[in-house]
Design a protein around this motif. Structure first.
Motif, PDB file in Angstrom:
ATOM      1  N   ARG A 170     -50.226 119.413 -99.855  1.00 17.52           N
ATOM      2  CA  ARG A 170     -49.347 118.282 -99.571  1.00 17.52           C
ATOM      3  C   ARG A 170     -48.349 118.635 -98.456  1.00 17.52           C
ATOM      4  N   SER A 171     -47.716 119.782 -98.570  1.00 14.91           N
ATOM      5  CA  SER A 171     -46.736 120.166 -97.550  1.00 14.91           C
ATOM      6  C   SER A 171     -47.421 120.375 -96.203  1.00 14.91           C
ATOM      7  N   GLN A 172     -48.669 120.866 -96.245  1.00 15.32           N
ATOM      8  CA  GLN A 172     -49.407 121.069 -94.990  1.00 15.32           C
ATOM      9  C   GLN A 172     -49.772 119.733 -94.351  1.00 15.32           C
ATOM     10  N   ARG A 173     -50.056 118.727 -95.197  1.00 13.74           N
ATOM     11  CA  ARG A 173     -50.348 117.392 -94.657  1.00 13.74           C
ATOM     12  C   ARG A 173     -49.117 116.786 -94.001  1.00 13.74           C
ATOM     13  N   ILE A 174     -47.974 116.944 -94.680  1.00 17.29           N
ATOM     14  CA  ILE A 174     -46.732 116.376 -94.135  1.00 17.29           C
ATOM     15  C   ILE A 174     -46.404 117.006 -92.782  1.00 17.29           C
ATOM     16  N   SER A 192     -48.667 124.467-100.196  1.00 16.16           N
ATOM     17  CA  SER A 192     -49.431 123.418-100.872  1.00 16.16           C
ATOM     18  C   SER A 192     -50.124 122.502 -99.853  1.00 16.16           C
ATOM     19  N   THR A 206     -45.377 126.596 -95.657  1.00 12.87           N
ATOM     20  CA  THR A 206     -46.089 125.450 -96.231  1.00 12.87           C
ATOM     21  C   THR A 206     -47.348 125.983 -96.921  1.00 12.87           C
TER      22      THR A 206
END
Lengths: 205, 248
Positions: A177-181, A175, A173
């Motif tokens: 965004r991917s880390q938030r998800i 980005s 992960t």
């Protein structure tokens, strides 16, 4: 840089990997098999008897659980030693997660040590296997109940947040965004795993 | 309108002496920044009790937040003092030197550790000589835009100061280094030294010591996406580790 210095990179990657496999996988297995407590003392005692009399069980316990946890704990203590906390001036989400990962790691280590001693090693020294009744005795003092509640939640957090940071560390992960998800997913997993663990505890009370 | 600005400075006379606090009152003007306050002390080095003291020592150069030399802790958070406008702060304004680097005097610190790190990770592109090499290689626009972000790093030390993993008990080299490794490894010519740069961040204190607190992202005055570089390198160093283990 000296060649031997690279061993540190391998050790840290191994530390990260062991946290999920086999330690994390084992946590699921442990919760699953202890869920037999939902079906009453007899079913639980039969399961423990069945599991612990298979000849390969002690080998698996040492090789797949004991040694990986020992390695994870020793390097983990070094990681904790080299860390500081600064969430007062820098009160950001991941900084708090950084602190909790280390705090829960320390608590989970103390918890696992006492848990393994009282529920596995102590009965073994008496030449028998742990029973539902033994567990009830362990849980009897009020402090023990709280110790288990915090211990279970610490282990659940340490694993689920650990999965989230492992994905970052290994560069899966990247980005924000991917880390938030994955952060949201790890919290969902924490709630599920934590609730499951506490329900097992309640089954003994 | 406030008549004066109250300033509290953590002072230290030399690298070995004990730090102490000293307060100053500086006449208020509109649009003052923290550097103006320090300059006012230099002109009239008198503390709040009216005693004449040695002027406060600090470093600054560009005065437009691109050199990083005036980095200090202002009201608890690290940043450049040239871009710190007095009107935006609660008073007293508290100035401290960065805590993660040795203090030379007052607000001036020795950031040599960061420059040594840049040397270690080879924070430059090697070229063969001084002769004309012709036009440079073409770079994908998307990569160029990303590289531009990392190229704005001024080695100010904010990422190190804000990082819980960067401290005297830890050999961690600081997040800025990974931004630079990523930058020079993305360059078509710099890429020739990729393995050497990756090797330089795979030892003690290197990439693996990052604890993902991501304060570097918040503290960076240039908003450099350092966690992106760290995560990207997390994968390339893993591949490098496999290569080293099986092929070298």
């Amino acid at each position: 840089m000296a060649g031997g210095d690279h061993n540190y990179f391998y050790l840290r990657r191994l530390h990260s990997l062991l946290g999920i496999f086999p330690i994390g996988i084992f946590l699921f297995e442990h919760f699953f098999s202890n869920s037999f407590a939902f079906q009453g003392p007899e079913r639980f005692n039969t399961l423990v008897e069945t599991f612990q009399t298979i000849w390969i069980t002690p080998i698996l316990e040492v090789a797949m659980i004991g040694l990986p946890i020992l390695f994870h704990a020793v390097l983990g203590l070094i990681i904790v030693y080299t860390s500081t906390t600064n969430f007062v001036p820098y009160s950001y989400y991941r900084n708090w997660m950084y602190f909790f990962q280390r705090a829960t790691g320390l608590f989970a280590l103390a918890f696992i040590f006492l848990h393994v001693y009282s529920a596995r090693i102590a009965p073994l020294l008496e030449g028998r296997h742990v029973t539902f009744l033994d567990m009830q005795k362990i849980f009897h003092p009020a402090w023990a109940k709280w110790f288990y509640v915090i211990g279970i939640l610490s282990a659940a957090y340490h694993l689920t947040n650990g999965i989230c940071t492992t994905l970052m560390t290994w560069g899966i992960t990247v980005s924000p965004r991917s880390q938030r998800i994955t952060a949201v997913a790890s919290w969902a997993m924490f709630l599920g795993l934590g609730a499951w663990g506490l329900l097992i505890l309640r089954a003994f009370l | 309108m406030k008549a004066s600005v109250r300033l509290k400075v953590r002072r230290q006379d030399n690298p070995k002496s004990t730090p102490y606090w000293e307060s100053f009152e500086i006449p208020y003007r509109q649009h003052l920044n923290v550097i103006n306050l320090l300059m006012a002390i230099q002109e009239n080095p008198v503390n709040e009790h009216g005693q004449k003291v040695a002027p406060v020592v600090w470093e600054c150069s560009c005065l437009e937040e691109v050199c990083g030399s005036c980095t200090m802790i202002i009201n608890g958070k690290v940043r450049q003092s040239c871009s710190a406008l007095v009107d935006q702060f609660e008073q007293p304004i508290v100035l401290e030197p960065m805590s993660k680097f040795p203090v030379v005097r007052d607000l001036r610190v020795d950031r040599r550790a960061m420059f040594e790190t840049l040397k270690k990770i080879q924070g430059w592109v090697n070229i063969d000589g001084y002769f004309n090499l012709g036009p440079g290689p073409v770079l994908d626009e998307k990569i160029r835009m990303k590289c531009y972000e990392y190229s704005r790093c001024m080695t100010c030390g904010c990422c190190c100061e804000a990082c819980p993993q960067f401290n005297s008990r830890s050999p961690f080299i600081g997040a800025f280094a990974f931004g630079q490794v990523h930058l020079f490894n993305s360059h078509p010519v710099g890429k020739f030294d990729e393995a050497r740069r990756l090797d330089s961040i795979m030892g003690m204190g290197g990439l693996a010591d990052c604890g993902n607190a991501q304060n570097c992202l918040r503290a960076c005055p240039k908003n450099i996406p350092l966690p992106d570089a760290i995560a990207e390198l997390g994968w390339t160093t893993t591949k490098r580790a496999v290569t080293r283990f099986f092929k070298e």
